[in-house]
Design a protein around this motif. Sequence first.
Motif, PDB file in Angstrom:
ATOM      1  N   LEU A   1      14.769   0.379   3.686  1.00 24.82           N
ATOM      2  CA  LEU A   1      14.744  -0.938   3.632  1.00 24.82           C
ATOM      3  C   LEU A   1      14.392  -1.716   4.870  1.00 24.82           C
ATOM      4  CD1 LEU A   1      18.303  -0.909   1.829  1.00 24.82           C
ATOM      5  CD2 LEU A   1      16.000  -1.019   0.763  1.00 24.82           C
ATOM      6  N   ILE A   2      14.160  -3.066   4.681  1.00 23.53           N
ATOM      7  CA  ILE A   2      13.843  -3.976   5.625  1.00 23.53           C
ATOM      8  C   ILE A   2      14.793  -5.239   5.448  1.00 23.53           C
ATOM      9  CG2 ILE A   2      11.818  -4.995   4.828  1.00 23.53           C
ATOM     10  CD1 ILE A   2      10.558  -5.218   7.544  1.00 23.53           C
TER      11      ILE A   2
ATOM     12  N   GLY B   1      22.939  -9.208  -6.016  1.00 22.17           N
ATOM     13  CA  GLY B   1      23.622  -8.713  -4.731  1.00 22.17           C
ATOM     14  C   GLY B   1      23.027  -7.059  -4.473  1.00 22.17           C
ATOM     15  N   LYS B   2      23.257  -6.430  -5.674  1.00 23.58           N
ATOM     16  CA  LYS B   2      22.860  -4.921  -5.556  1.00 23.58           C
ATOM     17  C   LYS B   2      21.482  -4.793  -5.301  1.00 23.58           C
ATOM     18  CE  LYS B   2      22.642  -0.668  -8.152  1.00 23.58           C
ATOM     19  NZ  LYS B   2      21.300  -0.501  -8.358  1.00 23.58           N
ATOM     20  N   ALA B   3      20.540  -5.475  -5.861  1.00 22.12           N
ATOM     21  CA  ALA B   3      19.094  -5.358  -5.555  1.00 22.12           C
ATOM     22  C   ALA B   3      18.812  -5.717  -4.161  1.00 22.12           C
ATOM     23  CB  ALA B   3      18.189  -6.532  -6.657  1.00 22.12           C
ATOM     24  N   PHE B   4      19.374  -6.866  -3.709  1.00 24.14           N
ATOM     25  CA  PHE B   4      19.301  -7.357  -2.441  1.00 24.14           C
ATOM     26  C   PHE B   4      19.941  -6.909  -1.312  1.00 24.14           C
ATOM     27  CE2 PHE B   4      17.026 -10.211  -4.983  1.00 24.14           C
ATOM     28  CZ  PHE B   4      15.518 -10.004  -4.493  1.00 24.14           C
ATOM     29  N   HIS B   5      20.843  -6.028  -1.691  1.00 18.92           N
ATOM     30  CA  HIS B   5      21.937  -5.255  -0.610  1.00 18.92           C
ATOM     31  C   HIS B   5      22.680  -6.311   0.197  1.00 18.92           C
ATOM     32  CE1 HIS B   5      19.977  -1.383  -1.401  1.00 18.92           C
ATOM     33  NE2 HIS B   5      19.012  -2.054  -1.672  1.00 18.92           N
ATOM     34  N   THR B   6      23.253  -7.328  -0.613  1.00 18.98           N
ATOM     35  CA  THR B   6      24.313  -8.427  -0.004  1.00 18.98           C
ATOM     36  C   THR B   6      25.125  -8.736  -0.782  1.00 18.98           C
ATOM     37  OG1 THR B   6      24.149 -10.608   1.108  1.00 18.98           O
ATOM     38  CG2 THR B   6      22.983 -10.164  -1.028  1.00 18.98           C
ATOM     39  N   SER B   7      26.302  -9.597  -0.598  1.00 17.10           N
ATOM     40  CA  SER B   7      27.302  -9.887  -1.429  1.00 17.10           C
ATOM     41  C   SER B   7      27.384 -11.257  -1.565  1.00 17.10           C
ATOM     42  CB  SER B   7      28.624  -9.441  -1.056  1.00 17.10           C
ATOM     43  OG  SER B   7      29.693  -9.737  -1.785  1.00 17.10           O
ATOM     44  N   ILE B   8      27.504 -12.061  -2.826  1.00 17.14           N
ATOM     45  CA  ILE B   8      27.799 -13.234  -3.054  1.00 17.14           C
ATOM     46  C   ILE B   8      29.107 -13.538  -3.006  1.00 17.14           C
ATOM     47  CG2 ILE B   8      27.080 -15.190  -4.332  1.00 17.14           C
ATOM     48  CD1 ILE B   8      24.755 -13.510  -3.492  1.00 17.14           C
ATOM     49  N   HIS B   9      29.532 -14.659  -2.049  1.00 20.15           N
ATOM     50  CA  HIS B   9      30.814 -14.984  -2.230  1.00 20.15           C
ATOM     51  C   HIS B   9      31.205 -16.337  -2.490  1.00 20.15           C
ATOM     52  CE1 HIS B   9      32.790 -11.557   0.449  1.00 20.15           C
ATOM     53  NE2 HIS B   9      31.834 -11.037  -0.281  1.00 20.15           N
ATOM     54  N   GLN B  10      32.387 -16.721  -2.664  1.00 20.62           N
ATOM     55  CA  GLN B  10      32.868 -18.127  -3.120  1.00 20.62           C
ATOM     56  C   GLN B  10      33.209 -18.623  -1.379  1.00 20.62           C
ATOM     57  OE1 GLN B  10      35.736 -18.549  -6.291  1.00 20.62           O
ATOM     58  NE2 GLN B  10      35.965 -16.582  -5.893  1.00 20.62           N
TER      59      GLN B  10
ATOM     60  N   THR C   1       0.801  -1.276   0.040  1.00 19.03           N
ATOM     61  CA  THR C   1      -0.021  -0.014  -0.159  1.00 19.03           C
ATOM     62  C   THR C   1       0.867   1.194   0.107  1.00 19.03           C
ATOM     63  OG1 THR C   1      -0.276  -0.002   2.409  1.00 19.03           O
ATOM     64  CG2 THR C   1      -1.828  -0.997   1.110  1.00 19.03           C
ATOM     65  N   GLN C   2       2.417   1.120  -0.026  1.00 15.41           N
ATOM     66  CA  GLN C   2       2.915   2.308   0.209  1.00 15.41           C
ATOM     67  C   GLN C   2       3.778   2.361  -1.221  1.00 15.41           C
ATOM     68  OE1 GLN C   2       5.399   1.705   3.522  1.00 15.41           O
ATOM     69  NE2 GLN C   2       3.579   2.033   5.076  1.00 15.41           N
ATOM     70  N   ILE C   3       4.465   3.448  -1.665  1.00 13.81           N
ATOM     71  CA  ILE C   3       5.086   3.663  -2.560  1.00 13.81           C
ATOM     72  C   ILE C   3       6.799   2.888  -2.527  1.00 13.81           C
ATOM     73  CG2 ILE C   3       6.732   5.293  -4.013  1.00 13.81           C
ATOM     74  CD1 ILE C   3       4.351   7.310  -3.639  1.00 13.81           C
ATOM     75  N   VAL C   4       7.289   2.164  -3.318  1.00 12.38           N
ATOM     76  CA  VAL C   4       8.582   1.387  -3.206  1.00 12.38           C
ATOM     77  C   VAL C   4       9.704   2.561  -3.175  1.00 12.38           C
ATOM     78  CG1 VAL C   4       9.952  -0.176  -4.168  1.00 12.38           C
ATOM     79  CG2 VAL C   4       7.500  -0.575  -4.418  1.00 12.38           C
TER      80      VAL C   4
ATOM     81  N   MET D   1      26.352 -13.440   1.950  1.00 11.89           N
ATOM     82  CA  MET D   1      27.153 -13.532   3.299  1.00 11.89           C
ATOM     83  C   MET D   1      26.365 -12.784   4.379  1.00 11.89           C
ATOM     84  SD  MET D   1      29.672 -15.268   2.662  1.00 11.89           S
ATOM     85  CE  MET D   1      30.720 -14.965   4.122  1.00 11.89           C
ATOM     86  N   SER D   2      25.230 -12.185   3.842  1.00 14.71           N
ATOM     87  CA  SER D   2      24.458 -11.485   4.938  1.00 14.71           C
ATOM     88  C   SER D   2      22.797 -11.486   4.392  1.00 14.71           C
ATOM     89  CB  SER D   2      24.738  -9.842   4.866  1.00 14.71           C
ATOM     90  OG  SER D   2      24.683  -9.419   3.632  1.00 14.71           O
ATOM     91  N   ASP D   3      21.979 -11.429   5.295  1.00 15.86           N
ATOM     92  CA  ASP D   3      20.609 -11.582   4.918  1.00 15.86           C
ATOM     93  C   ASP D   3      20.094 -10.468   3.932  1.00 15.86           C
ATOM     94  OD1 ASP D   3      19.736 -13.558   6.693  1.00 15.86           O
ATOM     95  OD2 ASP D   3      19.188 -12.448   8.335  1.00 15.86           O
ATOM     96  N   PRO D   4      19.418 -10.664   2.969  1.00 12.31           N
ATOM     97  CA  PRO D   4      19.034  -9.643   1.808  1.00 12.31           C
ATOM     98  C   PRO D   4      18.034  -8.807   2.490  1.00 12.31           C
ATOM     99  CG  PRO D   4      17.891 -11.712   1.566  1.00 12.31           C
ATOM    100  CD  PRO D   4      18.997 -12.064   2.850  1.00 12.31           C
ATOM    101  N   GLN D   5      18.132  -7.489   1.693  1.00 15.30           N
ATOM    102  CA  GLN D   5      17.195  -6.485   2.243  1.00 15.30           C
ATOM    103  C   GLN D   5      16.294  -5.920   1.136  1.00 15.30           C
ATOM    104  OE1 GLN D   5      20.169  -3.503   3.539  1.00 15.30           O
ATOM    105  NE2 GLN D   5      19.662  -3.969   5.532  1.00 15.30           N
ATOM    106  N   ILE D   6      15.110  -5.649   1.324  1.00 14.86           N
ATOM    107  CA  ILE D   6      14.170  -5.262   0.074  1.00 14.86           C
ATOM    108  C   ILE D   6      13.459  -3.981   0.708  1.00 14.86           C
ATOM    109  CG2 ILE D   6      13.825  -7.591  -0.702  1.00 14.86           C
ATOM    110  CD1 ILE D   6      11.004  -7.377   0.859  1.00 14.86           C
ATOM    111  N   PRO D   7      12.895  -3.017  -0.147  1.00 11.22           N
ATOM    112  CA  PRO D   7      12.293  -1.924   0.206  1.00 11.22           C
ATOM    113  C   PRO D   7      11.213  -2.251   1.349  1.00 11.22           C
ATOM    114  CG  PRO D   7      12.507  -1.838  -2.231  1.00 11.22           C
ATOM    115  CD  PRO D   7      13.022  -3.201  -1.641  1.00 11.22           C
TER     116      PRO D   7
END
Length: 325
Positions: A44-45, A156-165, A36-39, A177-183
């Motif tokens: 972020l959450i 990684g950019k979309a979910f504000h995390t980094s994909i590592h080997q 119900t809100q603008i993205v 390497m960390s929990d993803p974030q979304i609007p």
Amino acid sequence: MVRIMQQKPALIYILSSCFVFSGMAAAQSAPRTLITQIVDESKLITLRGNTSPKAIPSNDRGPVAGSMPLQHLWLQLRRSPEQQAALDAYTEQVSDPNATNYHKWLTAAQFGQQFGLDQADINTISEWLVSQGLKVESVAPNRTLITFSGTAAQVGKAFHTSIHQLTVNGQAHFSNMSDPQIPAALAAAVTGVVKLNNFMPHPLHTMVASKPNFSDGVGDFVVTPQDLATIYNFNPLFQAGYTGRGQTVVAIEDSDVYSSSDWTQFRKLFGLTRPYVFGSFSEIHPSSSSLACDDPGVVSGDHSLEAIIDAQWASAAAPNANIVL
């Protein structure tokens, strides 16, 4: 995961942690819009619990190449609290002989209409994924998953995390390497991402054997198909003609079998071939837009063994059924 269905009279054996509906059920009101809100990308959450416990510094070998493709990722959608309550009630009723909805099964599309996300929310989430440079492949008919793809850098950019080997127990893996974030605006309709790593469940198989009182040669007696029929009281069903004929058993695996002849030899050794001549085995890799998956080939280690064991024992439980892996 193995799903066994036989419908004389509507018997359903489910050997997994999930189930399928088919048929008709009473219609319910359309789902309400949850977003119900603008993205807003500045608000972020964090999607808690979406990082493997193996993604730790001691296993970290640095970022993967940004161009590395991540295919067939799933965005797990969240239904409203009232939808969840209705689904819980329906789940109880569908197996209650005294309930109105007893054995009123739902197709995937009907399930989506009653218990899936509102189409407006799906459109909003899909538009957000596309705005991040990701490709939306499909929306599941049950409206609980959106399949998407992208590169490691885009994801990684979309979910504000980094994909590592990672290296875990000598094997190469990758993971966020960390929990993803979304609007935050999307949080009411999104549970998490499935999945940003390539860790697979460990096979649960133990030794299999062929005959009653079968010994492994070192003093142990192990379970056989005849034991399975006794333990789960299949014999009265078999004697009444409920053997899976005309039905399909689907085993969902992460590896091809090493050889389909193992399934045939299993049935011969167990004495299943002659009494149950309609049993069959096939292996497929779904290519439909909502269920697309790549052919994994024969995965080394225990995975291919787990795949054939599931197919074999599904056939032991429903010996005249079509087994599809």
